[in-house]
Design an enzyme around this catalytic site. Structure first.
Site, short mmCIF file in Angstrom:
data_model
loop_
_atom_site.label_atom_id
_atom_site.label_comp_id
_atom_site.label_asym_id
_atom_site.label_seq_id
_atom_site.Cartn_x
_atom_site.Cartn_y
_atom_site.Cartn_z
N ILE A 12 0.84 -1.20 0.00
CA ILE A 12 0.00 0.00 0.00
C ILE A 12 0.88 1.26 0.00
O ILE A 12 0.62 2.21 -0.74
CB ILE A 12 -0.94 0.00 1.23
CG1 ILE A 12 -1.89 -1.20 1.19
CG2 ILE A 12 -1.72 1.31 1.31
CD1 ILE A 12 -2.69 -1.43 2.46
N TYR A 152 -2.47 -10.16 15.69
CA TYR A 152 -2.41 -9.03 14.73
C TYR A 152 -3.58 -8.07 14.99
O TYR A 152 -3.39 -6.85 15.12
CB TYR A 152 -2.46 -9.58 13.30
CG TYR A 152 -2.68 -8.50 12.26
CD1 TYR A 152 -1.66 -7.60 11.91
CD2 TYR A 152 -3.92 -8.35 11.62
CE1 TYR A 152 -1.88 -6.60 10.98
CE2 TYR A 152 -4.14 -7.36 10.68
CZ TYR A 152 -3.11 -6.48 10.37
OH TYR A 152 -3.33 -5.49 9.44
N LYS A 156 -3.51 -4.12 16.34
CA LYS A 156 -4.06 -2.96 15.61
C LYS A 156 -5.04 -2.20 16.50
O LYS A 156 -5.08 -0.97 16.51
CB LYS A 156 -4.75 -3.44 14.32
CG LYS A 156 -3.78 -3.83 13.23
CD LYS A 156 -3.05 -2.60 12.69
CE LYS A 156 -1.97 -2.96 11.71
NZ LYS A 156 -1.24 -1.79 11.21
N1 LIG Z 1 -3.07 -5.28 2.80
C1 LIG Z 1 -4.18 -5.39 3.52
O1 LIG Z 1 -5.14 -6.10 3.15
C2 LIG Z 1 -4.31 -4.64 4.82
C3 LIG Z 1 -5.56 -4.71 5.49
C4 LIG Z 1 -5.69 -4.03 6.70
C5 LIG Z 1 -4.65 -3.28 7.20
N2 LIG Z 1 -3.46 -3.24 6.53
C6 LIG Z 1 -2.37 -2.45 7.11
O2 LIG Z 1 -1.87 -1.56 6.13
C7 LIG Z 1 -0.47 -1.36 6.31
C8 LIG Z 1 0.28 -1.66 5.02
O3 LIG Z 1 0.02 -3.02 4.67
P1 LIG Z 1 0.62 -3.70 3.37
O4 LIG Z 1 -0.35 -4.71 2.91
O5 LIG Z 1 1.11 -2.66 2.44
O6 LIG Z 1 1.84 -4.50 4.03
P2 LIG Z 1 3.39 -4.56 3.61
O7 LIG Z 1 3.98 -5.63 4.48
O8 LIG Z 1 3.53 -4.69 2.15
O9 LIG Z 1 3.91 -3.14 4.07
C9 LIG Z 1 4.34 -2.87 5.39
C10 LIG Z 1 5.71 -2.25 5.29
O10 LIG Z 1 6.14 -1.95 6.62
C11 LIG Z 1 7.53 -2.25 6.69
N3 LIG Z 1 7.87 -2.52 8.09
C12 LIG Z 1 7.53 -3.60 8.84
N4 LIG Z 1 8.06 -3.50 10.05
C13 LIG Z 1 8.72 -2.33 10.10
C14 LIG Z 1 9.48 -1.67 11.08
N5 LIG Z 1 9.65 -2.20 12.30
N6 LIG Z 1 10.05 -0.48 10.79
C15 LIG Z 1 9.90 0.07 9.55
N7 LIG Z 1 9.19 -0.51 8.57
C16 LIG Z 1 8.61 -1.70 8.84
C17 LIG Z 1 7.71 -3.47 5.83
O11 LIG Z 1 9.06 -3.65 5.39
C18 LIG Z 1 6.75 -3.19 4.69
O12 LIG Z 1 7.40 -2.58 3.59
C19 LIG Z 1 -0.07 -2.26 7.49
O13 LIG Z 1 -0.12 -1.49 8.67
C20 LIG Z 1 -1.17 -3.30 7.51
O14 LIG Z 1 -1.32 -3.86 8.80
C21 LIG Z 1 -3.27 -3.90 5.34
#
Ligand SMILES: NC(=O)c1ccc[n+]([C@@H]2O[C@H](COP(=O)([O-])OP(=O)(O)OC[C@H]3O[C@@H](n4cnc5c(N)ncnc54)[C@H](O)[C@@H]3O)[C@@H](O)[C@H]2O)c1
Length: 324
Positions: A12, A152, A156
Site C-alpha cells: 500500500i 495481529y 491494531k
Molecule cells: N493489505 C491489507 O489487506 C491490509 C488490510 C488491513 C490493514 N493493513 C495495514 O496496512 C499497512 C500496510 O500493509 P501492506 O499490505 O502494504 O503490508 P506490507 O507488508 O507490504 O507493508 C508494510 C511495510 O512496513 C515495513 N515494516 C515492517 N516493520 C517495520 C518496522 N519495524 N520499521 C519500519 N518498517 C517496517 C515493511 O518492510 C513493509 O514494507 C499495514 O499497517 C497493515 O497492517 C493492510
C-alpha cells in the site's frame, strides 16, 4: 505537504507514495524492508519513485527513536502516514511478541517522536480484523471491537487506542483507517489473491482454507490510496473510519473471478479453516463517505482483471513464497 510515510516500501505504501508525489507532495519514506516477504519485492516497489527529487527513502526501523528524531530534525513534516507494521493474521498466531512489538511499541515510538517535535497529524493504518467475528453486518465504526481473534488484530486495536490517548492528551488529529482486505498490483505475495493467481497460472493446485463460504470485503488499492489522501486533507480530531469496498464476495466466488481473469480452471487443495480467521468482513462506509467523501470505485471483476494483467507483466519473477 511534507509527509513522513512509514512502511512506504510495502504494497500500500509504495502505491500511496506514487500518488502523493503526483499530487505535488514531498514524501519521506521510512521502511526497514523487513523479511516478512522478500525484501527484493519492496526494493522493486520503490524503484519508480527513487529518482523523484521530492522522494527520500530511509532504511530503518520505526522502533528506533534516535533515527526517527533525526528524520524529524531534518524535515519539517506536516503529517505522518503510519503504515509500517507486521502484517498478516495467521503468522501473528505463531509470533505474537513480534507483532506486538512492531505494531504497538513501534506505533508508540512514532507517536512519542511526533509529540517531541510537535507534529500532530497522523493517518494510521488499522484493520477490519479488529471487529473479530462480528455477526452484525455491515461493520460500523461504533460496533464493539474488543474481541479480536488474532494477535495481529489485537495489536491494531491497541494501536488505535494509543492514537486516541495522544489525541486526548496532546490534541493530535488522528484518523485510524480500518482497511478491508486490500488487493491490486504489488499485493503482498502471501495474500490469497496473489497465491491463487500464481498457482493457477503455473498449473499448481490452490490451497483453500474452509469450504469457500467465508466472505471478504475486498478493496482495490487505488481506493485505499484515495481514502488515505482524502483523510490527510480532512484531518481533524480523532476518528475511526472504515475504508472498504462495501461489497463482500465469498471465497468460492472470488476463485471463479480469478479463473475467468486468468482463463484457466483452478485445482483445489482444501484444508480446514485456520485459527484467527474470521467468517465475514463487510464495511459500512457511510461515515467515511460523509466525513472525507470516500467512495470505492473499482469493483472486484475489474480490480482482479487489472491485478492479473499486472501479474502477467511481471512473470519473469515468482511472487510465490510461503503458503499459510
Ligand atoms: N493489505 C491489507 O489487506 C491490509 C488490510 C488491513 C490493514 N493493513 C495495514 O496496512 C499497512 C500496510 O500493509 P501492506 O499490505 O502494504 O503490508 P506490507 O507488508 O507490504 O507493508 C508494510 C511495510 O512496513 C515495513 N515494516 C515492517 N516493520 C517495520 C518496522 N519495524 N520499521 C519500519 N518498517 C517496517 C515493511 O518492510 C513493509 O514494507 C499495514 O499497517 C497493515 O497492517 C493492510
Amino acid at each position: 505537504m511534507i509527509i513522513l510515510l512509514t512502511g512506504g516500501a510495502g504494497f500500500i505504501g509504495s502505491s500511496l507514495a506514487k500518488q502523493l508525489l503526483e499530487e505535488g507532495h514531498r514524501v519521506i519514506c521510512l521502511d526497514n524492508l523487513d523479511s516478512y516477504y522478500d525484501p527484493d519485492i519492496k526494493w522493486r516497489n520503490v524503484q519508480e519513485t527513487l529518482n523523484d527529487p521530492e522522494y527520500h527513502f530511509h532504511e530503518g526501523d520505526i522502533r528506533d527513536s534516535e533515527l526517527i528524531d533525526t528524520l524529524f530534525q531534518n524535515y519539517a513534516f506536516d503529517a505522518v502516514v503510519h503504515l509500517a507494521a507486521r502484517a498478516g493474521v495467521r503468522p501473528s498466531v505463531q509470533d505474537p511478541g513480534l507483532y506486538y512489538d512492531v505494531n504497538v511499541n513501534g506505533t508508540l515510538t512514532v507517536l512519542q517522536a511526533m509529540q517531541r517535535w510537535q507534529v500532530k497529524k497522523m493517518v494510521f493504518a488499522s484493520s477490519s480484523s479488529v471487529y473479530g467475528d462480528s455477526q452484525q453486518v455491515p461493520f460500523l465504526e461504533t460496533d464493539t471491537a474488543d474481541r479480536p481473534l488474532s494477535p495481529y488484530a489485537a495489536s491494531k486495536r491497541a494501536a488505535e487506542l494509543l492514537c486516541h490517548t495522544f489525541h486526548h492528551l496532546y490534541g493530535f488529529d488522528i484518523f485510524c483507517l480500518r482497511f478491508f482486505t486490500v488487493y491490486g498490483p504489488r499485493q503482498r505475495p502471501e495474500m490469497a489473491i496473489s497465491q491463487f493467481t500464481d498457482s493457477i497460472l503455473n498449473g499448481r493446485p490452490i490451497t483453500v482454507f474452509g469450504d469457500g463460504s467465508t466472505s471478504r470485503d475486498y478493496t482495490y488499492v487505488e481506493d485505499i490510496v484515495n481514502g488515505i489522501i482524502q483523510s490527510l486533507e480532512n484531518l481533524k480530531g480523532y476518528e475511526v473510519l472504515n475504508i472498504g469496498g462495501s461489497d463482500p464476495i465469498s471465497l468460492a466466488d472470488l476463485i471463479h473471478v480469478i479463473e475467468r481473469a486468468v482463463g484457466e480452471t483452478a485445482r483445489i487443495n482444501r484444508l480446514p479453516m485456520q485459527p484467527g480467521d474470521v467468517q465475514l468482513t463487510y464495511a459500512d462506509i457511510a461515515k467515511a463517505s460523509q466525513l472525507i467523501g470516500y467512495q470505492p470505485s473499482v469493483r472486484i471483476e475489474e480490480g482482479i482483471r487489472r491485478f492479473v494483467e499486472w501479474y502477467r507483466s511481471r512473470l519473469n519473477y515468482s511472487l510465490a513464497t510461503e503458503e499459510y
